[in-house]
Motif scaffolding. Structure first.
Motif, PDB file in Angstrom:
ATOM      1  N   ALA A  23       0.830  -1.204   0.000  1.00  0.00           N
ATOM      2  CA  ALA A  23       0.000   0.000   0.000  1.00  0.00           C
ATOM      3  C   ALA A  23       0.868   1.258   0.000  1.00  0.00           C
ATOM      4  CB  ALA A  23      -0.921   0.004   1.208  1.00  0.00           C
ATOM      5  N   LYS A  24       1.972   1.231   0.740  1.00  0.00           N
ATOM      6  CA  LYS A  24       2.887   2.375   0.760  1.00  0.00           C
ATOM      7  C   LYS A  24       3.523   2.576  -0.614  1.00  0.00           C
ATOM      8  CE  LYS A  24       4.163   1.984   5.610  1.00  0.00           C
ATOM      9  NZ  LYS A  24       5.272   1.688   6.529  1.00  0.00           N
ATOM     10  N   VAL A  25       3.926   1.479  -1.229  1.00  0.00           N
ATOM     11  CA  VAL A  25       4.538   1.559  -2.563  1.00  0.00           C
ATOM     12  C   VAL A  25       3.511   2.051  -3.574  1.00  0.00           C
ATOM     13  CG1 VAL A  25       5.541   0.202  -4.444  1.00  0.00           C
ATOM     14  CG2 VAL A  25       6.316  -0.156  -2.108  1.00  0.00           C
ATOM     15  N   SER A  26       2.282   1.598  -3.448  1.00  0.00           N
ATOM     16  CA  SER A  26       1.233   1.997  -4.377  1.00  0.00           C
ATOM     17  C   SER A  26       0.991   3.504  -4.321  1.00  0.00           C
ATOM     18  CB  SER A  26      -0.060   1.244  -4.062  1.00  0.00           C
ATOM     19  OG  SER A  26      -1.093   1.662  -4.916  1.00  0.00           O
ATOM     20  N   GLY A  27       0.914   4.058  -3.122  1.00  0.00           N
ATOM     21  CA  GLY A  27       0.722   5.496  -2.980  1.00  0.00           C
ATOM     22  C   GLY A  27       1.908   6.277  -3.520  1.00  0.00           C
ATOM     23  N   SER A  28       3.110   5.797  -3.222  1.00  0.00           N
ATOM     24  CA  SER A  28       4.317   6.456  -3.730  1.00  0.00           C
ATOM     25  C   SER A  28       4.388   6.364  -5.246  1.00  0.00           C
ATOM     26  CB  SER A  28       5.569   5.819  -3.124  1.00  0.00           C
ATOM     27  OG  SER A  28       5.652   6.119  -1.761  1.00  0.00           O
ATOM     28  N   LEU A  29       3.979   5.235  -5.800  1.00  0.00           N
ATOM     29  CA  LEU A  29       3.991   5.058  -7.250  1.00  0.00           C
ATOM     30  C   LEU A  29       3.031   6.040  -7.915  1.00  0.00           C
ATOM     31  CD1 LEU A  29       4.979   3.546  -9.753  1.00  0.00           C
ATOM     32  CD2 LEU A  29       3.149   1.875  -9.352  1.00  0.00           C
ATOM     33  N   THR A  30       1.865   6.217  -7.347  1.00  0.00           N
ATOM     34  CA  THR A  30       0.895   7.161  -7.910  1.00  0.00           C
ATOM     35  C   THR A  30       1.454   8.579  -7.908  1.00  0.00           C
ATOM     36  OG1 THR A  30      -0.935   5.775  -7.186  1.00  0.00           O
ATOM     37  CG2 THR A  30      -1.444   8.080  -7.669  1.00  0.00           C
ATOM     38  N   ARG A  31       2.062   8.979  -6.795  1.00  0.00           N
ATOM     39  CA  ARG A  31       2.666  10.310  -6.710  1.00  0.00           C
ATOM     40  C   ARG A  31       3.825  10.449  -7.698  1.00  0.00           C
ATOM     41  NH1 ARG A  31       1.331   9.137  -1.411  1.00  0.00           N
ATOM     42  NH2 ARG A  31       3.415   8.326  -0.947  1.00  0.00           N
ATOM     43  N   PHE A  32       4.642   9.406  -7.821  1.00  0.00           N
ATOM     44  CA  PHE A  32       5.757   9.421  -8.771  1.00  0.00           C
ATOM     45  C   PHE A  32       5.245   9.579 -10.196  1.00  0.00           C
ATOM     46  CE2 PHE A  32       8.010   6.963 -11.958  1.00  0.00           C
ATOM     47  CZ  PHE A  32       9.194   7.684 -12.040  1.00  0.00           C
ATOM     48  N   ARG A  33       4.219   8.805 -10.552  1.00  0.00           N
ATOM     49  CA  ARG A  33       3.693   8.850 -11.914  1.00  0.00           C
ATOM     50  C   ARG A  33       3.210  10.248 -12.268  1.00  0.00           C
ATOM     51  NH1 ARG A  33      -0.361   4.292 -13.411  1.00  0.00           N
ATOM     52  NH2 ARG A  33       0.193   5.078 -15.460  1.00  0.00           N
ATOM     53  N   ALA A  34       2.502  10.880 -11.339  1.00  0.00           N
ATOM     54  CA  ALA A  34       2.016  12.242 -11.585  1.00  0.00           C
ATOM     55  C   ALA A  34       3.190  13.206 -11.745  1.00  0.00           C
ATOM     56  CB  ALA A  34       1.103  12.691 -10.449  1.00  0.00           C
ATOM     57  N   SER A  35       4.177  13.086 -10.875  1.00  0.00           N
ATOM     58  CA  SER A  35       5.317  14.007 -10.953  1.00  0.00           C
ATOM     59  C   SER A  35       6.149  13.756 -12.202  1.00  0.00           C
ATOM     60  CB  SER A  35       6.184  13.922  -9.696  1.00  0.00           C
ATOM     61  OG  SER A  35       6.892  12.709  -9.644  1.00  0.00           O
ATOM     62  N   ALA A  36       6.278  12.511 -12.633  1.00  0.00           N
ATOM     63  CA  ALA A  36       7.031  12.209 -13.855  1.00  0.00           C
ATOM     64  C   ALA A  36       6.341  12.819 -15.069  1.00  0.00           C
ATOM     65  CB  ALA A  36       7.183  10.699 -14.037  1.00  0.00           C
ATOM     66  N   TYR A  37       5.025  12.739 -15.101  1.00  0.00           N
ATOM     67  CA  TYR A  37       4.270  13.326 -16.213  1.00  0.00           C
ATOM     68  C   TYR A  37       4.417  14.848 -16.212  1.00  0.00           C
ATOM     69  CZ  TYR A  37       0.475  14.559 -19.338  1.00  0.00           C
ATOM     70  OH  TYR A  37      -0.251  15.100 -20.370  1.00  0.00           O
ATOM     71  N   VAL A  38       4.225  15.457 -15.047  1.00  0.00           N
ATOM     72  CA  VAL A  38       4.337  16.911 -14.935  1.00  0.00           C
ATOM     73  C   VAL A  38       5.753  17.364 -15.288  1.00  0.00           C
ATOM     74  CG1 VAL A  38       4.290  18.840 -13.288  1.00  0.00           C
ATOM     75  CG2 VAL A  38       2.441  17.168 -13.299  1.00  0.00           C
ATOM     76  N   THR A  39       6.750  16.624 -14.826  1.00  0.00           N
ATOM     77  CA  THR A  39       8.141  16.969 -15.139  1.00  0.00           C
ATOM     78  C   THR A  39       8.413  16.840 -16.630  1.00  0.00           C
ATOM     79  OG1 THR A  39       8.882  16.294 -12.955  1.00  0.00           O
ATOM     80  CG2 THR A  39      10.556  16.379 -14.668  1.00  0.00           C
ATOM     81  N   GLY A  40       7.892  15.804 -17.263  1.00  0.00           N
ATOM     82  CA  GLY A  40       8.084  15.630 -18.701  1.00  0.00           C
ATOM     83  C   GLY A  40       7.450  16.750 -19.505  1.00  0.00           C
ATOM     84  N   VAL A  41       6.223  17.107 -19.162  1.00  0.00           N
ATOM     85  CA  VAL A  41       5.550  18.208 -19.850  1.00  0.00           C
ATOM     86  C   VAL A  41       6.285  19.515 -19.554  1.00  0.00           C
ATOM     87  CG1 VAL A  41       3.413  19.562 -19.951  1.00  0.00           C
ATOM     88  CG2 VAL A  41       3.310  17.061 -19.912  1.00  0.00           C
ATOM     89  N   GLY A  42       6.709  19.680 -18.296  1.00  0.00           N
ATOM     90  CA  GLY A  42       7.432  20.887 -17.918  1.00  0.00           C
ATOM     91  C   GLY A  42       8.752  21.027 -18.647  1.00  0.00           C
ATOM     92  N   LEU A  43       9.431  19.920 -18.863  1.00  0.00           N
ATOM     93  CA  LEU A  43      10.697  19.962 -19.585  1.00  0.00           C
ATOM     94  C   LEU A  43      10.477  20.334 -21.052  1.00  0.00           C
ATOM     95  CD1 LEU A  43      13.720  19.604 -19.402  1.00  0.00           C
ATOM     96  CD2 LEU A  43      13.417  17.179 -19.826  1.00  0.00           C
ATOM     97  N   LEU A  44       9.404  19.826 -21.631  1.00  0.00           N
ATOM     98  CA  LEU A  44       9.086  20.217 -23.011  1.00  0.00           C
ATOM     99  C   LEU A  44       8.748  21.708 -23.084  1.00  0.00           C
ATOM    100  CD1 LEU A  44       6.975  17.129 -24.131  1.00  0.00           C
ATOM    101  CD2 LEU A  44       9.350  17.673 -24.730  1.00  0.00           C
ATOM    102  N   ALA A  45       8.023  22.211 -22.079  1.00  0.00           N
ATOM    103  CA  ALA A  45       7.714  23.645 -22.032  1.00  0.00           C
ATOM    104  C   ALA A  45       8.998  24.463 -21.882  1.00  0.00           C
ATOM    105  CB  ALA A  45       6.752  23.938 -20.886  1.00  0.00           C
ATOM    106  N   LEU A  46       9.941  23.958 -21.092  1.00  0.00           N
ATOM    107  CA  LEU A  46      11.218  24.648 -20.941  1.00  0.00           C
ATOM    108  C   LEU A  46      11.958  24.705 -22.274  1.00  0.00           C
ATOM    109  CD1 LEU A  46      13.216  25.994 -18.968  1.00  0.00           C
ATOM    110  CD2 LEU A  46      14.253  23.733 -18.684  1.00  0.00           C
TER     111      LEU A  46
END
Length: 116
Positions: A14-37
């Motif tokens: 359950a701890k890994v699942s929550g961390s994975l969800t947060r990671f996935r969101a941040s990876a997506y935001v970081t990827g889009v943010g890097l393209l914007a940069l």
């Protein structure tokens, strides 16, 4: 006799699942943010307008720091090797790579395997 798990501490999965969800969101935001940069850099160096890069660069820096923290959180909970952790952290620095690595991380973590 059965015992209830209500109120029990969350399991490792359950701890890994929550961390994975947060990671996935941040990876997506970081990827889009890097393209914007990249777009702001094209505007700055291609068209001589530094304003968008001056405004967006610090925002991207904060987004990347959040990505770093959430990646390390997942790495600790999923018990990744140092090599895997560093490679996933660096994936947020290369355009489009964070999207690819996010998919790989998701599949491997759900399967209970190390990333690389």
């Amino acid at each position: 006799m059965t015992t209830s798990t209500d109120g029990a501490a969350p399991t490792r999965q359950a701890k890994v699942s929550g961390s994975l969800t947060r990671f996935r969101a941040s990876a997506y935001v970081t990827g889009v943010g890097l393209l914007a940069l990249c777009v702001t850099m094209i505007i700055e160096y291609g068209f001589g307008n530094a304003t968008p890069a001056a405004v967006y660069s610090p925002i991207h820096g904060v987004l990347y720091m959040i990505y770093l923290v959430l990646t390390i959180d997942l790495a600790i909970k999923a018990r990744w090797s140092i090599k895997s952790t560093v490679l996933v952290l660096l994936a947020g620095c290369v355009p489009f790579v964070s999207f690819v690595v996010e998919r790989r991380v998701t599949h491997r973590v759900q399967a209970g395997r190390d990333i690389f």
